[in-house]
Design a protein around this motif. Structure first.
Motif, PDB file in Angstrom:
ATOM      1  N   GLY A  80       3.563  -9.165   7.538  1.00 29.48           N
ATOM      2  CA  GLY A  80       2.544 -10.073   7.032  1.00 29.48           C
ATOM      3  C   GLY A  80       1.547 -10.487   8.093  1.00 29.48           C
ATOM      4  O   GLY A  80       0.350 -10.606   7.825  1.00 29.48           O
ATOM      5  N   ARG A  81       2.037 -10.683   9.323  1.00 28.95           N
ATOM      6  CA  ARG A  81       1.135 -11.063  10.414  1.00 28.95           C
ATOM      7  C   ARG A  81       0.114  -9.960  10.706  1.00 28.95           C
ATOM      8  O   ARG A  81      -1.034 -10.230  11.053  1.00 28.95           O
ATOM      9  N   LYS A  82       0.543  -8.713  10.532  1.00 20.59           N
ATOM     10  CA  LYS A  82      -0.371  -7.598  10.774  1.00 20.59           C
ATOM     11  C   LYS A  82      -1.483  -7.552   9.729  1.00 20.59           C
ATOM     12  O   LYS A  82      -2.533  -6.950   9.970  1.00 20.59           O
ATOM     13  N   LEU A  83      -1.238  -8.180   8.575  1.00 16.62           N
ATOM     14  CA  LEU A  83      -2.250  -8.187   7.522  1.00 16.62           C
ATOM     15  C   LEU A  83      -3.356  -9.197   7.789  1.00 16.62           C
ATOM     16  O   LEU A  83      -4.341  -9.237   7.056  1.00 16.62           O
ATOM     17  N   LEU A 123       6.362  -9.826  -1.938  1.00 22.20           N
ATOM     18  CA  LEU A 123       5.593 -10.361  -3.062  1.00 22.20           C
ATOM     19  C   LEU A 123       4.915 -11.668  -2.674  1.00 22.20           C
ATOM     20  O   LEU A 123       3.746 -11.908  -2.986  1.00 22.20           O
ATOM     21  N   ARG A 124       5.670 -12.531  -1.983  1.00 28.28           N
ATOM     22  CA  ARG A 124       5.133 -13.824  -1.557  1.00 28.28           C
ATOM     23  C   ARG A 124       3.983 -13.623  -0.567  1.00 28.28           C
ATOM     24  O   ARG A 124       2.933 -14.260  -0.666  1.00 28.28           O
ATOM     25  N   ILE A 125       4.192 -12.733   0.398  1.00 27.95           N
ATOM     26  CA  ILE A 125       3.164 -12.478   1.421  1.00 27.95           C
ATOM     27  C   ILE A 125       1.904 -11.906   0.789  1.00 27.95           C
ATOM     28  O   ILE A 125       0.782 -12.351   1.068  1.00 27.95           O
ATOM     29  N   PHE A 126       2.071 -10.910  -0.097  1.00 30.74           N
ATOM     30  CA  PHE A 126       0.909 -10.326  -0.772  1.00 30.74           C
ATOM     31  C   PHE A 126       0.166 -11.393  -1.586  1.00 30.74           C
ATOM     32  O   PHE A 126      -1.063 -11.396  -1.649  1.00 30.74           O
ATOM     33  N   GLY A 127       0.927 -12.296  -2.230  1.00 30.44           N
ATOM     34  CA  GLY A 127       0.295 -13.346  -3.025  1.00 30.44           C
ATOM     35  C   GLY A 127      -0.602 -14.233  -2.189  1.00 30.44           C
ATOM     36  O   GLY A 127      -1.710 -14.596  -2.602  1.00 30.44           O
ATOM     37  N   HIS A 128      -0.135 -14.572  -0.983  1.00 30.35           N
ATOM     38  CA  HIS A 128      -0.959 -15.394  -0.097  1.00 30.35           C
ATOM     39  C   HIS A 128      -2.194 -14.637   0.389  1.00 30.35           C
ATOM     40  O   HIS A 128      -3.182 -15.255   0.804  1.00 30.35           O
TER      41      HIS A 128
END
Length: 791
Positions: A787-790, A471-476
């Motif tokens: 997250g890094r892959k995003l 959730l935190r990663i998607f938010g960023h």
């Protein structure tokens, strides 16, 4: 239930106990609560859990301060002519019976409309008719049935949160006692000679005993309370084996001191509790960090129009709003903050807040509350406070908008937890019985070590930490999800449906041309002010295109979703929308999106939009088509069919002239074919389709169109990343599954050493939180890689 215990609360009945309806009650209060439940057909409360209630302590004068309007205004979350909403903290909420009775308060008093319990936070949100029941009476009703709220006027929420410090105090007490007991145990460890044995051995042992008392009865009390409540509910929860292990260590060690059998296991006991609490503290801090990061959802890319002192309009993020700011609220926009209505008439839908669908009419000078949605035109308001950081997040998660969906991973975690405790207890008692006949000296160590090492905390942590971090990663990444369960559902979708206008097209880059008769100055002014009140993407594009005109308040404004808008001022009226809506059925559809205009029922012409598709949209379709079916649903005519066919994979269904209800019905039909449907829309015309879908994603520009019906909000600039977000959700599910495997592996290996007598209880206490920490570290590292892959 024993004859000497209260049927309602479970406390022991003294000599003057009360018998009513062939049941025993410890006091008149418990009997009264039972009468209330019985007369209102709510005795199912006792079927959910025996003796689930609390003995009510009623002191009516205690809540006299709630009769003050000035005080109640500080506590009330929302109020209109009839409805008041209050959120209260109730410490006694502890089980399913509590939830059930508190969510049925409307059966106890007809003036209470609804009540919703937030079990983890022990809070209840009550909607009631304040004309027929006061806030004080609501609080007294809760108190009479054994659920007295904790009310503090000053810094209400902050005072409640101070309870979190209890864990720190418990950890400090356990750490202090552990250090001192270890120090006092040194003579025994190193087998000091006669001087120790003759003079100080009894003193040191009794000191260790007294140091252990605050450890057991204060630091470890939460484990005993949780285990007791679980057993009383006929449920072996995860704290039962821990409480049993602590009890065995303490009782056995105390007996050794009393009868001079030895020094006992006080060092292991204190170390066990200290490391258990240390692990819990680590988990709490980590999860609190993730929860704080999730509050970032309050900053999702929805802006508000602020009117500056020189009369110009400026679009700003919600959290920039300050007390005293003048705001413009358009049709279908959410009111982000409490304020005063300054200019224009308001027709407000407060169903997002209260569940009541009837609109509320407001006039200049009236107070309006955050969370309402304007239904008719635009108005100006003055903000009375800044936007609460978490208010829209709470509104988004309102139970009114929750869909009835199963949560497979939560169910799996619960299922494992329930069976795990039974399995651990079986292994512990079997191992103890075995060592009783083989080597009774190892019995206590083996029994305790099994109970400690097999704590299923790591299993319970895998899903919340993985999903919370995602959730935190998607938010960023500007992808804002309502809750962690949305990630699970997103990983399971096998069909994606896209709206066209405002979703895969953008009005910002498109070119617009006018075809038709010239508008008079008065007609263009009326057109400009009518468009000013609308939030449709095409309306916003036209509004920015037209020349500046004086701002006037419309006498009448109507928006017909999927058709068009109508505005009127004095003797003039204007219609904007489809050709049919404005009254000209003879217009031939062209190959582009067109917005038609009629003034005073005379057709004037149309603005033709040359659609500009979002950058990278063709790649989005091609990437998603590999794993799921695609479809396009558009409210426009088929003029764009050839352009769309060039963008989407071959064979993708394209449906045009779709009304909002047609989109909803199409999704429902796909779900009947057992499809898990993802709907991507603009959040305005597509609210019904977003609500019907398994996952609804609203694409957001810089406009304040907020729909609690959606499950996620995606910044329009990140639409091309949608396939990556879906893939990341699938990878997160794999991380959870792998975490389950690792957790079970830890327990199998740990149980082997514990059962064979090769593991001391204090070592087990150290390894138990370490296994939890390792799972948290694994899920954090794995989600960080995702997250890094995003990028």
């Amino acid at each position: 239930m024993g004859k000497d215990t209260c049927y309602h609360c479970g406390d022991k009945c003294v000599q003057d106990y009360i018998v009513y309806d062939q049941k025993n009650f410890c006091c008149q209060g418990c009997r009264t609560v039972y009468e209330i439940f019985s007369s209102n057909d709510l005795t199912y409360y006792y079927d959910l859990q025996a003796a689930a209630g609390a003995s009510p302590k009623i002191a009516e004068c205690k809540y006299d301060f709630l009769s003050s309007e000035a005080i109640s205004e500080k506590l009330v979350e929302f109020q209109d002519e009839e409805i008041q909403i209050i959120s209260l903290y109730i410490p006694h909420i502890h089980c399913s019976s509590c939830i059930w009775i508190l969510e049925n308060l409307n059966k106890l008093h007809k003036s209470i409309f609804s009540s919703q319990v937030d079990f983890p936070k022990k809070r209840i949100r009550i909607s009631y008719n304040w004309q027929t029941i006061s806030l004080k009476e609501v609080v007294l009703l809760l108190t009479r049935i054994g659920y007295e709220p904790n009310i503090s006027l000053d810094d209400y929420d902050q005072k409640i949160n101070k309870k979190e410090y209890i864990l720190i105090y418990q950890l400090g007490v356990a750490g202090f006692a552990f250090g001192n007991i270890m120090f006092l145990s040194f003579p025994e460890y190193f087998e000091v000679g006669e001087f120790w044995i003759e003079q100080y051995k009894p003193l040191f042992r009794w000191l260790m005993f007294f140091f252990s008392l605050p450890v057991v009865f204060y630091a470890a009390r939460d484990y005993f309370i949780s285990a007791y409540k679980g057993i009383r509910s006929n449920l072996l929860n995860l704290d039962v084996p821990i409480a049993l292990g602590i009890s065995v260590l303490f009782i056995r060690s105390s007996l050794e001191i009393i009868f001079d059998w030895g020094s006992g296991f006080f060092d292991s006991l204190a170390g066990l509790v200290f490391f258990l609490l240390l692990g819990k503290f680590f988990q709490q801090q980590t999860y609190s960090f993730l929860s704080f990061e999730r509050d970032y959802k309050s900053y999702f890319p929805i802006a508000i129009t602020r009117i500056l002192k020189d009369g110009t309009e400026d679009t700003v993020p919600l959290h920039y709003i300050k007390k005293g700011d003048r705001l413009l609220i358009r049709n279908e926009e959410l009111i982000p903050v409490d304020g005063l209505l300054l200019l224009g008439n308001a027709r407000i839908d407060y169903s997002f807040v209260s569940g009541e669908s009837a609109p509320v009419y407001k006039q200049p000078g009236d107070k309006i509350y955050a969370g309402g949605k304007q239904l008719s035109g635009a108005f100006e308001m003055e903000a009375l406070k800044s936007v609460p950081q978490s208010y829209l997040t709470r509104l988004w998660g309102n139970a009114i908008f929750q869909k009835d969906r199963t949560n497979s991973f939560r169910t799996l975690t619960d299922r494992i937890g329930k069976r795990f405790t039974v399995g651990v207890l079986t292994i512990a008692f079997t191992a103890a019985l075995f060592w009783l006949f083989i080597d009774s000296g190892k019995l206590i160590n083996v029994f305790t070590a099994v109970l400690i090492i097999a704590c299923p905390c790591a299993i319970a942590l895998a899903a919340p930490f993985t999903l919370g971090n995602m959730l935190r990663i998607f938010g960023h990444k500007k992808f804002y999800l309502k809750d962690s369960q949305t990630i699970e559902r997103l990983a399971q979708v096998d069909m994606a449906i896209f709206d066209k206008t405002g979703t895969i097209t953008t009005a910002k880059k498109g070119t617009v041309s006018y075809q038709g008769m010239d508008l008079t100055v008065a007609e263009e002014s009326l057109l400009k002010n009518t468009l000013r009140a609308s939030n449709h993407p095409l309306s916003r594009a036209l509004y920015d295109l037209l020349a500046e005109h004086d701002i006037v308040t419309l006498d009448e404004y109507q928006e017909h979703i999927g058709h068009g808008i109508r505005g009127a001022k004095e003797d003039g009226q204007i219609k904007i929308g489809s050709a049919t809506f404005v009254g000209n059925k003879s217009v031939v559809s062209n190959q582009n999106t067109a917005v038609h205009i009629s003034a005073n029922d005379e057709y004037k012409g149309c603005f033709v939009f040359h659609n500009e598709y979002r950058e990278g949209i063709s790649n989005v379709f091609n990437d998603m088509q590999r794993n799921m079916e695609l479809a396009i649903l558009s409210g426009d005519n088929a003029g764009e069919k050839s352009n769309l066919e060039a963008l989407v994979p071959l064979g993708t269904p394209l449906h045009f002239n779709q009304k909002p209800e047609d989109k909803l019905d199409f999704i429902a039909a796909q779900q009947q074919k057992h499809k898990r449907v993802l709907m991507v829309g603009d959040g305005l015309n597509d609210a019904g389709a977003l609500a019907q879908s398994d996952v609804g994603i609203a694409i957001s520009e810089n406009i304040n169109v907020f729909s609690p019906a959606c499950d996620a909000i995606l910044d329009a600039t990140k639409l091309q990343q949608l396939p990556s977000y879906i893939l990341a959700s699938k990878q997160a599910m794999k991380v959870i599954q792998l975490s389950f495997v690792l957790s079970l592996l830890y327990n199998v290996i740990g149980l082997f050493f514990a059962v064979t007598g090769q593991l001391e209880p204090v070592i087990a206490a150290i390894l138990m939180p370490l296994s939890s920490i390792s799972i948290v570290a694994f899920t954090t590292a794995a989600t960080y890689v995702i997250g890094r892959k995003l990028e």
